[in-house]
Design a protein around this motif. Sequence first.
Motif, PDB file in Angstrom:
ATOM      1  N   TYR A  10      35.879  36.695  38.480  1.00  0.00           N
ATOM      2  CA  TYR A  10      34.586  37.367  38.694  1.00  0.00           C
ATOM      3  C   TYR A  10      33.855  37.603  37.377  1.00  0.00           C
ATOM      4  N   THR A  13      32.475  34.300  36.089  1.00  0.00           N
ATOM      5  CA  THR A  13      31.343  33.918  36.936  1.00  0.00           C
ATOM      6  C   THR A  13      30.106  34.714  36.563  1.00  0.00           C
ATOM      7  N   TRP A  77      24.318  33.400  45.167  1.00  0.00           N
ATOM      8  CA  TRP A  77      25.408  32.814  45.937  1.00  0.00           C
ATOM      9  C   TRP A  77      26.710  32.869  45.135  1.00  0.00           C
ATOM     10  N   PHE A  78      26.625  32.558  43.845  1.00  0.00           N
ATOM     11  CA  PHE A  78      27.829  32.620  43.007  1.00  0.00           C
ATOM     12  C   PHE A  78      28.357  34.041  42.877  1.00  0.00           C
ATOM     13  N   ALA A  81      29.096  35.338  47.128  1.00  0.00           N
ATOM     14  CA  ALA A  81      30.001  34.490  47.912  1.00  0.00           C
ATOM     15  C   ALA A  81      30.686  33.535  46.942  1.00  0.00           C
ATOM     16  N   ASN A  82      31.454  34.092  46.040  1.00  0.00           N
ATOM     17  CA  ASN A  82      32.031  33.335  44.939  1.00  0.00           C
ATOM     18  C   ASN A  82      32.950  32.227  45.459  1.00  0.00           C
ATOM     19  N   PRO A  83      32.576  30.957  45.272  1.00  0.00           N
ATOM     20  CA  PRO A  83      33.411  29.867  45.775  1.00  0.00           C
ATOM     21  C   PRO A  83      34.660  29.647  44.933  1.00  0.00           C
ATOM     22  N   PHE A  84      34.692  30.205  43.729  1.00  0.00           N
ATOM     23  CA  PHE A  84      35.834  29.985  42.850  1.00  0.00           C
ATOM     24  C   PHE A  84      37.060  30.785  43.293  1.00  0.00           C
ATOM     25  N   GLY A  86      37.992  31.378  46.487  1.00  0.00           N
ATOM     26  CA  GLY A  86      38.635  30.604  47.554  1.00  0.00           C
ATOM     27  C   GLY A  86      39.346  29.383  47.016  1.00  0.00           C
ATOM     28  N   ALA A  87      38.739  28.727  46.030  1.00  0.00           N
ATOM     29  CA  ALA A  87      39.366  27.539  45.445  1.00  0.00           C
ATOM     30  C   ALA A  87      40.638  27.926  44.681  1.00  0.00           C
ATOM     31  N   LYS A  89      42.565  30.545  45.296  1.00  0.00           N
ATOM     32  CA  LYS A  89      43.596  30.911  46.287  1.00  0.00           C
ATOM     33  C   LYS A  89      44.197  29.668  46.929  1.00  0.00           C
TER      34      LYS A  89
END
Length: 95
Positions: A10, A13, A77-78, A81-84, A86-87, A89
């Motif tokens: 976080y 980001t 969005w970053f 809803a941080n896509p990093f 989920g990636a 995990k």
Amino acid sequence: MDAQSIAMIYSYTAIGVGIILAAAGLGSALGWGLICSKFLEGIARQPEMRAQLTGQMLFTGGLMEAFPMIVLGISMWFIFANPFIGAAKAALGAG
């Protein structure tokens, strides 16, 4: 995945989003400067074209202002809803 790894993702980001927003703001400011300087240069060369150049300047400036707004939306969005996360995990769960 521990809390320190999540906090690190976080924070990185947030730093990246800050840099991206600063670059978009700088690009927008430079763009407005160039547009206005060319507008004044055009009026100095042909004063009778002032009305047409004003409309073109405002239209071009409006198109240029859309870019920072798009960047702001992607940045939100970053952040929210941080896509990093989920990636990370998925990579730790698969590995």
